[in-house]
Motif scaffolding. Structure first.
Motif, short mmCIF file in Angstrom:
data_model
loop_
_atom_site.label_atom_id
_atom_site.label_comp_id
_atom_site.label_asym_id
_atom_site.label_seq_id
_atom_site.Cartn_x
_atom_site.Cartn_y
_atom_site.Cartn_z
N ASN A 104 -8.23 0.52 -7.33
CA ASN A 104 -8.26 -0.41 -6.20
C ASN A 104 -7.54 -1.72 -6.49
OD1 ASN A 104 -9.93 1.60 -5.24
ND2 ASN A 104 -11.29 0.16 -4.18
N ILE A 106 -4.56 -4.34 -5.66
CA ILE A 106 -3.87 -4.66 -4.40
C ILE A 106 -2.40 -4.33 -4.60
CG2 ILE A 106 -3.40 -6.47 -2.70
CD1 ILE A 106 -6.41 -5.76 -3.09
N PRO A 107 -1.88 -3.34 -3.86
CA PRO A 107 -0.54 -2.82 -4.17
C PRO A 107 0.58 -3.85 -4.00
CG PRO A 107 -1.42 -1.80 -2.17
CD PRO A 107 -2.52 -2.59 -2.77
N MET A 108 0.38 -4.84 -3.11
CA MET A 108 1.47 -5.78 -2.87
C MET A 108 1.44 -6.96 -3.85
SD MET A 108 2.76 -4.01 -0.66
CE MET A 108 4.22 -4.94 -0.22
N LEU A 109 0.45 -6.97 -4.76
CA LEU A 109 0.41 -8.02 -5.78
C LEU A 109 0.74 -7.40 -7.14
CD1 LEU A 109 -2.91 -9.87 -4.80
CD2 LEU A 109 -0.58 -10.43 -4.11
N ARG B 9 4.13 -10.23 2.13
CA ARG B 9 4.57 -8.96 1.51
C ARG B 9 4.16 -7.76 2.36
NH1 ARG B 9 3.18 -10.32 -4.79
NH2 ARG B 9 4.56 -12.11 -4.95
N GLU B 331 -8.20 -1.53 0.79
CA GLU B 331 -7.72 -2.79 0.20
C GLU B 331 -8.58 -3.96 0.71
OE1 GLU B 331 -3.45 -2.85 0.54
OE2 GLU B 331 -3.53 -5.03 0.61
N THR B 334 -11.78 -3.90 -1.05
CA THR B 334 -11.64 -4.42 -2.42
C THR B 334 -11.64 -5.95 -2.42
OG1 THR B 334 -10.30 -2.47 -2.92
CG2 THR B 334 -10.21 -4.28 -4.50
#
Lengths: 233, 437
Positions: A104, A106-109, B9, B331, B334
């Protein structure tokens, strides 16, 4: 990350006759049936049980992600069952850390930003942010990959970033749900060792739900849930 | 800060979807800018043309506006010149006035001695230079339609009236046709002439005068075309009030700024009341109510279109942001689990809407400006109602800063409003449930 031990707060978690019911369509499901539990600080607690036994429900309550139907959940002396959403958010930011089965992140960070985020939530000063984030990444051996985004990291690296993220704000309690389930056995073993070392280095308290016997054998305390009831071992 | 980073982003997470929303926003904003610029043009050109016809304010003898058509000369303002001077020198009116002049309305029968045809007419007597000034009024620097070659027939190089020809005037083209006028100059250079027969309030018998016809002018409305004559004020006054000084039926005022109309009208009413004069004041809006009616109708159409654009745009942005919420449910869970408050989570999605609004709106302003420039360069001509000549379509995008600013703010407001519901939904997700997705 500083390596000082936390002052001893013997009963970090106290669950008093906790019940959790869900309504599934017309059916009422009793996920937890009067669970009581005390966890001392610095413990490495493992909760085991079959699927549907109530492990995740229990972790959700301990992690302040949900409210019990009955009973009290006391973390670090605070009755979290009586807190409103804002107070719970604040409490989670200051006192809790999370490690998830699917990492989990955060994919954009990138890794650095992921680890830094809990400190931002706590409102840490800028100088502290950098120092503590780098220290956390250093502790999990990923300081050189700070600029990488999760998609560019392996599963093991992702979980190490997640551990750094969970530890960076030096929480009282880290809640981990199946942290090795998506890792190969070798990587899983390294992750468990890492978590265990964090207990020793920082006095962190882990409460982990798992099926993985390798984690269980590192536990200071093991509990088993069966049909929403705690079975002590 | 992290929320802004995340929002920025995430916008680029699905480039195609973002591009579609961005383009929709940009096109909508450009459309608003263009339409707003066109509406502004309609307002300003309508106001300018109306002012060219009647000025900003007119002062009449009381009752002239309602009943004066039957015998205009009976409503003459005798002490016109002293009153005009008084107005010019008034400290509140003088500095705001660009022109204070008189106009005399008279009516009667016009007869062409050549064809023996006759027809009823209504005439306006103007000071030639003042009429020219009124007809050249262009406070907003709109394109001068007299420059268009196709309008040459309406705007010959010579003015409508000329002080050097004190007995010469112009006719509506319809009246010239009815009277069978041959407007070619005679062999000796003299102009075609007309006999005017009109009732004077000073005499029991009608007065007859000769009017030399400079040319026939299209007036835009058949009623004007078939009856209207313009002639010099002095000559009109001599016809109606022989042996007396110049008298008028209206004092016409042109102000430097249309915004001053209410203040000047109030001051005029104050002077009239103080002096106990039997006069009344009418603004250009009261004199030409059809102008305001047309503007209101166009404005309504604009607001209606605006509402449709806003709703379509809002749905598009709502859809884009809501897709993001659905795709990023775990997300969101989370972030919330780590301790992010509801406000922080909703801020991420509101910022996404805001960024789309800022970028799309900004691009739309530029696109609208470029389109307006292209439209201007294309020289699109059209004929609005009640105006006999062609005018050039102008889109006034940057002449009034309120047009782009309001379009931009409008787009931002729609983007934020559309992002609100998805943002609220995101912030209220049940955390444990969200983490299971």
């Amino acid at each position: 990350m500083s390596t000082h031990q936390k002052p001893i707060d013997p009963e970090l978690i106290q669950l008093e006759e906790v019940h959790k019911d869900y309504v599934c369509g017309r059916r009422r499901v009793q996920a937890l049936r009067g669970v009581s539990l005390d966890v001392r600080q610095g413990s490495f607690v493992v909760i085991e049980g079959l699927s549907g036994s109530g492990k995740s429900t229990l972790l959700n309550l301990i992690g302040c992600l949900d409210y019990p139907t009955r009973g009290r959940v006391i973390i670090a002396g605070k009755d979290t069952s009586a807190m409103n959403d804002r107070a719970l958010s604040r409490f989670r930011a200051e006192r809790l850390g999370f490690i998830f089965q699917d990492f989990n992140l955060i994919p954009m960070l990138n890794a650095y930003e992921n680890v830094e985020y809990p400190l931002r939530l706590k409102g840490e000063a800028k100088a502290q942010l950098r120092r503590r984030t780098e220290a956390a990444l250093e502790a999990v051996g990923l300081i050189d990959m700070a600029d990488q985004r999760p998609a560019e990291l392996s599963g093991g690296q992702c979980q190490r970033v997640a551990i750094a993220r969970a530890l960076v704000s030096q929480p009282d309690l880290i809640v981990a749900d199946e942290p090795t389930a998506n890792l190969d056995s070798h990587t899983g073993e390294r992750i468990v060792e890492l978590m265990r070392s964090m207990v020793e280095r920082f006095g962190a308290t882990f409460i982990i739900a798992t099926h993985d016997p390798m984690i269980a054998c590192h536990a200071t305390h093991r509990y088993r849930l069966r049909d929403g009831r705690m079975v002590f071992e | 800060m992290t929320e802004l980073k995340l929002a920025f982003r995430n916008i680029f997470r699905h480039p195609q979807r973002t591009l579609a929303t961005f383009l929709a926003m940009a096109l909508a904003c450009a459309g608003l800018v263009l339409f707003g610029g066109y509406i502004l043009f309609i307002h300003l050109s309508g106001e300018t043309h109306a002012t060219m016809m009647v000025g900003h304010l007119q002062i009449f003898k009381r009752g002239f506006y309602e009943t004066g058509a039957g015998n205009p000369a009976a409503f003459a303002i005798e002490d016109y010149e002293p009153l005009r001077q008084r107005l010019i020198q008034d400290p509140e009116i003088g500095p705001r006035a660009s022109l204070v002049t008189g106009m005399l309305v008279l009516s009667g029968i016009a007869r062409n001695p050549e064809s023996k045809n006759s027809a009823p007419f209504i005439a306006q007597g103007w000071v030639p230079a003042d009429l020219a000034r009124l007809q050249e009024w262009n406070p907003y620097q709109l394109f001068d339609m007299r420059q268009l070659a196709v309008n040459r027939v309406f705007f010959p190089t010579e003015p409508e009236l000329d002080a050097s020809e004190p007995k010469a005037g112009t006719l509506g083209v319809g009246l010239a046709r009815i009277l069978g006028m041959d407007l070619q100059r005679q062999a000796d250079g003299s102009r075609a002439r007309l006999e005017l027969l009109c009732a004077s309030p000073l005499s029991a018998t009608p007065r007859i005068g000769v009017l030399y016809v400079r040319r026939a002018v299209p007036r835009g409305l058949k009623a004007f075309d078939d009856r209207l004559i313009f002639l010099p004020l002095d000559y009109a006054s001599r016809l109606m009030f022989p042996g007396q000084g110049t008298q008028v039926t209206a004092i016409v005022m042109l102000l430097n700024r249309v915004e001053d109309v209410p203040a000047v009208a109030a001051r005029l009413k104050e002077i009239i009341a103080q002096q106990g004069l039997e006069l009344e004041v009418k603004t250009w809006i009261e004199l030409l109510p059809v102008h305001q009616q047309a503007i209101r109708m166009i404005d309504l159409f604009f607001y209606f279109s605006l509402a449709i654009v806003a709703v379509v745009l809002a749905f598009m942005i709502y859809n884009t942001i809501m897709m993001g919420v659905l795709e990023r449910t775990r997300e969101i869970g989370t972030l919330r689990a780590m301790g992010a408050s509801r406000k922080r989570v909703s801020t991420v999605f509101l910022l996404e809407g805001l960024i789309l609004g800022l970028a799309g709106g900004g691009t739309g302003i530029v696109l609208g400006g470029v389109s307006a420039w292209l439209i201007d360069a294309a020289e699109i001509l059209y004929q609005p109602p009640t105006i006999p000549f062609l005018i050039k379509l102008e889109i006034l995008v940057f002449q009034d800063w309120r047009v782009p600013l309001l379009a931009y703010i409008g787009c931002l407001a729609v983007a934020l409003a559309a992002a609100y519901l998805p943002a609220r939904k995101a912030s209220r997700l049940f955390i444990a449930e969200a983490l299971r997705r």
